[in-house]
Design a protein around this motif. Sequence first.
Motif, PDB file in Angstrom:
ATOM      1  N   PRO A  28       0.802  -1.236   0.000  1.00 15.99           N
ATOM      2  CA  PRO A  28       0.000   0.000   0.000  1.00 15.99           C
ATOM      3  C   PRO A  28       0.831   1.281   0.000  1.00 15.99           C
ATOM      4  O   PRO A  28       0.268   2.360   0.156  1.00 15.99           O
ATOM      5  CB  PRO A  28      -0.778  -0.135   1.299  1.00 15.99           C
ATOM      6  N   LEU A  29       2.148   1.160  -0.187  1.00 13.53           N
ATOM      7  CA  LEU A  29       2.998   2.349  -0.117  1.00 13.53           C
ATOM      8  C   LEU A  29       2.623   3.372  -1.174  1.00 13.53           C
ATOM      9  O   LEU A  29       2.728   4.581  -0.946  1.00 13.53           O
ATOM     10  CB  LEU A  29       4.474   1.956  -0.276  1.00 13.53           C
ATOM     11  N   GLN A 429       2.509  -3.765   7.004  1.00 16.68           N
ATOM     12  CA  GLN A 429       2.557  -2.525   6.235  1.00 16.68           C
ATOM     13  C   GLN A 429       1.329  -1.704   6.601  1.00 16.68           C
ATOM     14  O   GLN A 429       0.192  -2.171   6.465  1.00 16.68           O
ATOM     15  CB  GLN A 429       2.573  -2.797   4.727  1.00 16.68           C
ATOM     16  N   ILE A 430       1.569  -0.489   7.055  1.00 15.05           N
ATOM     17  CA  ILE A 430       0.490   0.396   7.495  1.00 15.05           C
ATOM     18  C   ILE A 430       0.362   1.530   6.483  1.00 15.05           C
ATOM     19  O   ILE A 430       1.314   2.272   6.245  1.00 15.05           O
ATOM     20  CB  ILE A 430       0.766   0.974   8.900  1.00 15.05           C
ATOM     21  N   THR A 446      -1.549  -6.071   6.197  1.00 15.11           N
ATOM     22  CA  THR A 446      -1.552  -4.773   5.538  1.00 15.11           C
ATOM     23  C   THR A 446      -2.811  -4.030   5.946  1.00 15.11           C
ATOM     24  O   THR A 446      -3.919  -4.558   5.785  1.00 15.11           O
ATOM     25  CB  THR A 446      -1.504  -4.937   4.009  1.00 15.11           C
ATOM     26  N   LEU A 447      -2.665  -2.833   6.476  1.00 11.38           N
ATOM     27  CA  LEU A 447      -3.799  -2.054   6.961  1.00 11.38           C
ATOM     28  C   LEU A 447      -3.849  -0.737   6.198  1.00 11.38           C
ATOM     29  O   LEU A 447      -2.855  -0.001   6.139  1.00 11.38           O
ATOM     30  CB  LEU A 447      -3.669  -1.772   8.463  1.00 11.38           C
ATOM     31  N   GLY A 450     -10.035   2.646   4.987  1.00  4.98           N
ATOM     32  CA  GLY A 450     -11.188   2.203   4.219  1.00  4.98           C
ATOM     33  C   GLY A 450     -11.106   0.784   3.708  1.00  4.98           C
ATOM     34  O   GLY A 450     -12.022   0.294   3.055  1.00  4.98           O
ATOM     35  N   GLY A 451      -9.972   0.102   4.007  1.00  6.36           N
ATOM     36  CA  GLY A 451      -9.807  -1.233   3.455  1.00  6.36           C
ATOM     37  C   GLY A 451      -9.709  -2.323   4.506  1.00  6.36           C
ATOM     38  O   GLY A 451      -9.702  -3.498   4.170  1.00  6.36           O
ATOM     39  N   GLY A 452      -9.604  -1.947   5.777  1.00  8.95           N
ATOM     40  CA  GLY A 452      -9.480  -2.954   6.826  1.00  8.95           C
ATOM     41  C   GLY A 452      -8.182  -3.700   6.732  1.00  8.95           C
ATOM     42  O   GLY A 452      -7.124  -3.147   6.449  1.00  8.95           O
ATOM     43  N   LEU A 453      -8.232  -5.010   6.985  1.00  6.97           N
ATOM     44  CA  LEU A 453      -7.043  -5.857   7.001  1.00  6.97           C
ATOM     45  C   LEU A 453      -6.885  -6.575   5.688  1.00  6.97           C
ATOM     46  O   LEU A 453      -7.842  -7.034   5.086  1.00  6.97           O
ATOM     47  CB  LEU A 453      -7.132  -6.883   8.139  1.00  6.97           C
TER      48      LEU A 453
END
Length: 455
Positions: A28-29, A429-430, A446-447, A450-453
Amino acid sequence: RQAACAPLPDMEFHPVILAGGQGSRMYPLTEECPKALLPVGNMPLIWYPVHLLEKNGFREAIVVVRESSSRQVMEVLEGFHSQQGVQLKFSLLEVPEQEDWGTADSLRALRGRVKCDLLVLSCDLVTSVPLHLLADFHRAHNSTLTALLVRGEEGEEGRKKGLLSTERAIIGLTEPSQLVYYAAQADLNDELVISRELLQRHPHIRLHSRLEDAHLYLVKRWVLDYLAENRSISSVKGELLPYLVRHQSLEATPPAATPTSEGGRGASKQALHKAASSCVNDLEQRAFQMSSFAGFHGNSTVFTSKLIRCHALVVEQQLCVRVNTLPAYTTINRMIPHHLTSFLLEKTPPTRGKGVSSDCLVGSGVQLSDKVSVKHSCVGRHCSIGDKTKVINCILMDHVQIGEGCSLQGCIICSHARVEDKVSLKDCQIGANFTVTKEADLRGETLVVGGGLHF
């Protein structure tokens, strides 16, 4: 948008930095930040190719970017002028947002703006390899295309570090490093087929499975003319490079006409010959047509009747990493503190606190509470880390807030994210602006907002 910087008449190679990719493998970077601007050693990723060009004496460069990120990228590039003293002049080629351009499509669009040979490099390449080595090699062999290859690490260790590409190729080189075979391993199934014609031309070929394409090329200007004729080629690495390698038998004398289906994949040899022969002067071409000489078959590749020559410079034991996956991103941030002088990077001491190991990079304006332990990590600007918190092998981007009593190991925390008190994270990854709630205990997740886990 184009800046007023026409190609200089004495410029041998015009640099082109490819920064128009989506960066989907870096999620998500890249959700909130273009890949070219992701921090590596607390500098934007695009700093590294820019510094490479500046250090090697270039005075201007074209940067290929997506329309949606052009303003952000240009602001960062202009900041290099004022903050790092970069003299390089930049102009942009904007990739339309609604179109899916490959790297060759971007080069095709530059046909009217580039008057000399090209130096093509990716924005995600971090290397200290001197460019004059590649240029001298390119000139010595009068090469159509010269690629920089790096020997990757073997086995599971290289895979963990992200230094083994997921798009590996089988590469065939002759003794003077002529590139005579290039095929993606994914296209080979269970067989490796070498044609009889290739073996007749090159009886001694060494095949490599561990050489990684650094995505840095020197390319003759006429290749842009050929791309304008053959619009089916979209990728430099996946299509253009293998195509040129396969057609190195093309002679200076025009080939016999062969019919081709309209819109078929791959241009005719006549179109390729027309583009390639445009750089051969009339006297030289006439001499080839009247001569029975077929070219040397030994180590000399300069004096030859072949119009296309592809070569590769192989480097070892030098920093050369493509940052195009999450493991590679983590690895390069751990390596950069050991190469600070190569990229004019400086360590900035934290504003307070001790407990920071010597191999950490800490940005300006960072606030560290007492009894903090930060090891083997990069901490961006204006971050805050609470009391009794441990941060090990992590990357914290700008404006990250970490609460008290936390334990973070092997994590990437994007800009403006917040980790509340007593949180334990490992290999997570946050995403940007995400808040990890108090006392959360998470592993390998990965958090995103709006997408949760994401597992």
